[in-house]
Design a protein around this motif. Structure first.
Motif, PDB file in Angstrom:
ATOM      1  N   VAL A 125     -23.673 -17.101  -1.428  1.00  0.00           N
ATOM      2  CA  VAL A 125     -23.253 -18.385  -0.849  1.00  0.00           C
ATOM      3  C   VAL A 125     -23.851 -18.568   0.545  1.00  0.00           C
ATOM      4  CG1 VAL A 125     -21.277 -19.676   0.059  1.00  0.00           C
ATOM      5  CG2 VAL A 125     -21.130 -18.595  -2.196  1.00  0.00           C
ATOM      6  N   LEU A 126     -23.770 -17.517   1.358  1.00  0.00           N
ATOM      7  CA  LEU A 126     -24.294 -17.596   2.726  1.00  0.00           C
ATOM      8  C   LEU A 126     -25.775 -17.952   2.741  1.00  0.00           C
ATOM      9  CD1 LEU A 126     -22.585 -14.490   4.387  1.00  0.00           C
ATOM     10  CD2 LEU A 126     -22.089 -16.891   4.861  1.00  0.00           C
ATOM     11  N   TYR A 127     -26.545 -17.291   1.885  1.00  0.00           N
ATOM     12  CA  TYR A 127     -27.990 -17.504   1.886  1.00  0.00           C
ATOM     13  C   TYR A 127     -28.391 -18.853   1.280  1.00  0.00           C
ATOM     14  CZ  TYR A 127     -29.486 -12.987   3.675  1.00  0.00           C
ATOM     15  OH  TYR A 127     -29.734 -11.905   4.496  1.00  0.00           O
ATOM     16  N   ASN A 128     -27.534 -19.401   0.456  1.00  0.00           N
ATOM     17  CA  ASN A 128     -27.867 -20.669  -0.192  1.00  0.00           C
ATOM     18  C   ASN A 128     -27.260 -21.886   0.490  1.00  0.00           C
ATOM     19  OD1 ASN A 128     -29.344 -20.221  -3.012  1.00  0.00           O
ATOM     20  ND2 ASN A 128     -27.926 -18.515  -2.705  1.00  0.00           N
ATOM     21  N   VAL A 129     -26.343 -21.656   1.446  1.00  0.00           N
ATOM     22  CA  VAL A 129     -25.658 -22.769   2.100  1.00  0.00           C
ATOM     23  C   VAL A 129     -26.023 -22.881   3.583  1.00  0.00           C
ATOM     24  CG1 VAL A 129     -23.408 -23.693   2.773  1.00  0.00           C
ATOM     25  CG2 VAL A 129     -23.738 -22.775   0.465  1.00  0.00           C
ATOM     26  N   LEU A 130     -26.050 -21.751   4.294  1.00  0.00           N
ATOM     27  CA  LEU A 130     -26.289 -21.797   5.743  1.00  0.00           C
ATOM     28  C   LEU A 130     -27.785 -21.901   6.056  1.00  0.00           C
ATOM     29  CD1 LEU A 130     -23.769 -19.124   7.109  1.00  0.00           C
ATOM     30  CD2 LEU A 130     -23.464 -21.593   6.874  1.00  0.00           C
TER      31      LEU A 130
END
Length: 304
Positions: A125-130
């Motif tokens: 999630v972090l790598y795909n959202v932030l």
């Protein structure tokens, strides 16, 4: 060599040593990969080794993950660096022993698995959202049991916050402070080279805290994990032996890994038992309690 293999088989045959099994699986994967790396490097085929390793790592890219969904599980049983696995397994063992003593073997498995899965999901999630991670997404992959170990550690610290470990050079320290130190350390490293990985550790920590708090209120998040583990164990369980005498048939079955008599489903104690356990604590401390007494004490706390 055969003695070592026999010892490992005996450990896996035991139903109530989930912590040892988790550590053995991690160690076995590490040793196989190490041996494979040595052999393939000497034969000038190191690219094959890294291809194998990539099939176990969790990719940050969701497009790549779709083609390798098993990596959400395999990544937290995989280590490449000896100090990485050494630290994770020691961390897991110290805190996992407490969870095992007070809550039983199945809760160790649940905390480990849920923490690892949560860490992997948050990592993607972090790598795909932030936006901060967008430029690194294609080359980023995660491995190691840190998030899973954090889940067990924080779970133990939530359950027994004032329990103390005697650390070399530092003396007795409450485990809640040890867990807090590593949480702060992960936060401090969250903008470093392995930023996404360090933040995923915190997801494991949150799962450990929530798991124990809900369990104390009567809700067990680990039930799906227990069902899967029981189904998996039945696939590899030997058929029960059967003995027929005249017209009377006797069937001997192995007990389920997490049957009604297991430590995780121990009956709630009455007030007399509670008073007896508390008296024993006042005389000799928590460490003097048996596994069953610790679990009865926890069961009693759920009824309050």
């Amino acid at each position: 060599m055969s003695n070592i293999i026999d010892d490992v088989k005996r450990e896996f045959a035991k139903s109530e040593n989930a912590l040892v099994k988790i550590i053995l699986i991690n160690t076995a994967v590490f040793l196989v990969l190490l041996l494979l790396k040595i052999i393939l490097t000497l034969s000038q085929s190191s690219n094959v080794y890294y291809a194998v390793l990539d099939t176990l790592k969790l990719p940050a890219s969701t497009n790549e993950f779709i083609h390798k969904p098993w990596t959400l599980l395999t990544y937290f049983f995989t280590h490449e660096d000896i100090f990485h696995i050494l630290f994770n397994m020691l961390f897991l063992y110290w805190f996992g022993k407490l969870v095992d003593e007070y809550l039983g073997a199945k809760r160790v498995i649940a905390l480990y698995m849920l923490g690892g899965i949560a860490g992997g999901v948050i990592y993607m999630v972090l790598y795909n959202v932030l936006p901060y991670f967008q430029s690194q997404i294609q080359d980023s992959r995660m491995l190691g049991a840190s998030a899973a170990a954090f889940s067990v550690a924080v779970g133990a610290s939530t359950l027994l916050p004032n329990y103390t470990f005697n650390l070399i050079f530092l003396g007795p320290i409450r485990i809640k402070f040890i867990a807090l130190f590593y949480i702060i350390l992960s936060l401090a490293q969250s903008l470093g080279e392995n930023a996404g990985g360090n933040l995923s550790h915190l997801a494991g920590a949150v799962i450990g805290y929530v798991f124990i708090k809900l369990l104390q209120n009567g809700t067990d998040l680990g039930k799906p994990i227990y069902a899967i583990v029981n189904s998996w164990s039945r696939l590899f369980r030997k058929r029960p032996s059967m003995q027929v005498t005249y017209r009377e048939r006797q069937v001997y079955r192995n007990t389920n890994v997490y049957s009604a008599s297991s430590s995780g489903t121990i009956e709630a104690p009455d007030q007399i038992e509670i008073d007896s356990i508390l008296d024993k604590i006042s005389r000799s401390g928590y460490e003097s309690l048996t596994r069953e007494e610790k679990q009865k004490l926890f069961k009693a706390s759920q009824q309050k």
